[in-house]
Design an enzyme around this catalytic site. Structure first.
Site, mmCIF file in Angstrom:
data_model
loop_
_atom_site.group_PDB
_atom_site.id
_atom_site.type_symbol
_atom_site.label_atom_id
_atom_site.label_comp_id
_atom_site.label_asym_id
_atom_site.label_seq_id
_atom_site.Cartn_x
_atom_site.Cartn_y
_atom_site.Cartn_z
ATOM 1 N N CYS A 308 0.823 -1.210 0.000
ATOM 2 C CA CYS A 308 0.000 0.000 0.000
ATOM 3 C C CYS A 308 0.860 1.263 0.000
ATOM 4 O O CYS A 308 2.062 1.219 0.277
ATOM 5 C CB CYS A 308 -0.970 0.008 1.183
ATOM 6 S SG CYS A 308 -0.266 0.651 2.724
ATOM 7 N N CYS A 311 2.816 2.015 3.228
ATOM 8 C CA CYS A 311 3.953 1.131 3.503
ATOM 9 C C CYS A 311 5.107 1.315 2.522
ATOM 10 O O CYS A 311 6.268 1.110 2.868
ATOM 11 C CB CYS A 311 3.507 -0.329 3.494
ATOM 12 S SG CYS A 311 2.511 -0.757 4.943
ATOM 13 N N HIS A 337 -3.858 1.830 4.760
ATOM 14 C CA HIS A 337 -3.121 0.603 5.086
ATOM 15 C C HIS A 337 -4.028 -0.496 5.645
ATOM 16 O O HIS A 337 -4.003 -1.629 5.171
ATOM 17 C CB HIS A 337 -1.985 0.841 6.073
ATOM 18 C CG HIS A 337 -1.445 -0.466 6.567
ATOM 19 N ND1 HIS A 337 -0.608 -1.247 5.798
ATOM 20 C CD2 HIS A 337 -1.727 -1.201 7.665
ATOM 21 C CE1 HIS A 337 -0.392 -2.391 6.419
ATOM 22 N NE2 HIS A 337 -1.054 -2.393 7.551
#
Length: 377
Positions: A308, A311, A337
């Site tokens: 995502c 991240c 996330h």
RNA sequence: GUGAGUGUAGCUCAGUUGGUAGAGUCCCAGAUUGUGGCUCUGGUUGCCGUGGGUUCAAGUCCCAUCACUCACC
């Protein structure tokens, strides 16, 4: 494309099913997780973020949208899809759960439920017919019947009478919008509390009403995981085989996998979105409380296994800073996330069922998310 | 310089007629299941400005001193 309501099972793994459900706004691949967008928005994120995270279908809420901005206003804007800029499928909850959570400011009668608005205290009345009319105005792809979600701890007598009321309301909902009278689907809701035989009774009363799908309500209302799983494992496999099964308001990653294992196809839960706003993030390594001091200077990604935006672009140190500083971006990134995590979980489950490897998938999540009060916790 | 007031947890402050300290917040940790960005539950933290004195006993009373604030010269 097939007609809305068409449900096609393409693979099985034990009781678990891999299927697709046709709706007026597209096909939903199941098992599916539905992000919750109560008031016409999944808090802090855009439809684009939802698509990127892998959302197929959203959940909206009858009670909230009726109170504000009003279902008729939404209808005049062309329906909920157009109003909120989401062109995929939408399921609307009926308001039954709000009736449950509004205890103290509502009264239930045979006719329906009278309640006070949590916004301004004004009095309102929901009948089964009214709730269908609202959902018709909203134009959701899947409507839910009005039900009474029984509180945890309710005795057998109350639960038994309540389930029959839910059945009568369900019948009235279906009559208010007969099967096939439009593109919208309608799901019935099985109640019965924590009494396996009452669950069966509820199902027996509902199963002959021509709903396009069936839901299990009244779980995750304060019981232990063990109690919930007992009821889930008992009733889910008994729901009509050829129609979609929806477990309402559940749950944790393990709850969802347990549901899938028991034959459930659809889930919704506020856990990923609410916890995102409160700093609890779900990762492949387990829960991460991003507010913890230990992440103050942690330059690593939140979850190295996640693709995502949060991240791949930001560090734990930055995400912690945003949370502690109450920056608005914190809500958005954390929500992106957590939704990605739950949507990935559902995608992995679909693949696992196709490959007959659901048990292995569940074992992996059990290690990262031990159930409180059970071995390994 | 004179007068008055205030000095107690990182911050804002309570502390009864003297009996070796509390709250909110912050911080630390946990919870959160068909959504009010809320809320809840635990936990850490004190030379009570400093030095004397009175007393069995002083954050509380007395003296001195320092710092800050305000007013007046």
């Amino acid at each position: 494309m097939s007609r809305p309501g068409t449900f096609t099972i393409t693979a099985r793994d034990g009781l678990a099913r891999r299927a697709s459900l046709v709706t007026a706004h597209g096909v939903v691949q199941t098992p599916a997780f539905m992000p919750v967008g109560t008031v016409g928005s999944v808090k802090s994120v855009c439809p684009r973020d939802l698509k990127d995270a892998g959302t197929q279908i959203l959940l909206g809420n009858t009670y909230h949208l009726y109170l504000r901005p009003g279902d008729e206003l939404v209808a005049r804007r062309g329906g909920l899809h157009r109003f909120m800029g989401w062109d995929g499928p939408i399921l609307t909850d009926s308001g039954g759960f709000q009736v449950f959570s509004l205890q103290g400011i509502r009264t239930i009668t045979e006719e329906g439920v009278e309640f006070r608005s949590h916004i301004d205290g004004s009095k309102h009345f929901f009948s089964p017919e009214k709730v269908v009319s609202i959902q018709h105005n909203l134009g959701s792809d899947i409507m839910m019947v009005l039900d009474e979600c029984v509180a945890y701890g309710a005795d057998r007598d109350y639960t038994a009478r309540s389930l029959e009321l839910t059945t009568r309301w369900a019948r009235r909902c279906r009559e208010a919008y007969p099967a096939g009278s439009g593109g919208q689907l309608m799901f019935g809701i099985v109640q019965g509390g924590f009494f396996p035989d009452l669950r069966e009774e509820s199902l027996a009363q509902l199963r002959d009403i021509p709903f396009e799908g069936f839901a299990i309500g009244g779980l995750s209302v304060g019981e232990s995981p063990t109690q919930m799983y007992d009821i889930l494992r008992h009733i889910a496999p008994r729901l009509p085989e050829g129609k979609p099964r929806y477990l309402m308001g559940v749950g944790t990653p393990l709850d969802i996998l347990t549901g899938i294992e028991s034959g459930v196809d659809m889930f919704d839960c506020v856990l990923p979105t609410r916890n995102a706003r409160n700093g609890t993030l779900f990762t492949s390594q387990g829960r991460v409380n991003i507010k913890r001091a230990e992440y103050k200077e942690d330059d690593g990604p939140l979850d190295p296994a996640c693709g995502c935006y949060a991240c791949t672009r930001f560090s734990r140190a930055y995400l912690r800073h945003l949370y502690v500083a109450r920056e608005l971006l914190s809500y958005r990134l954390n929500t992106i996330h957590n939704l990605t995590f739950f949507l990935d979980l559902a995608a992995q489950a679909r693949e696992a069922v196709e490959q007959g490897r659901l048990a292995q998938l569940k074992a992996r999540y059990e290690a990262a998310y031990p159930v409180a009060g059970e071995p390994g916790a």
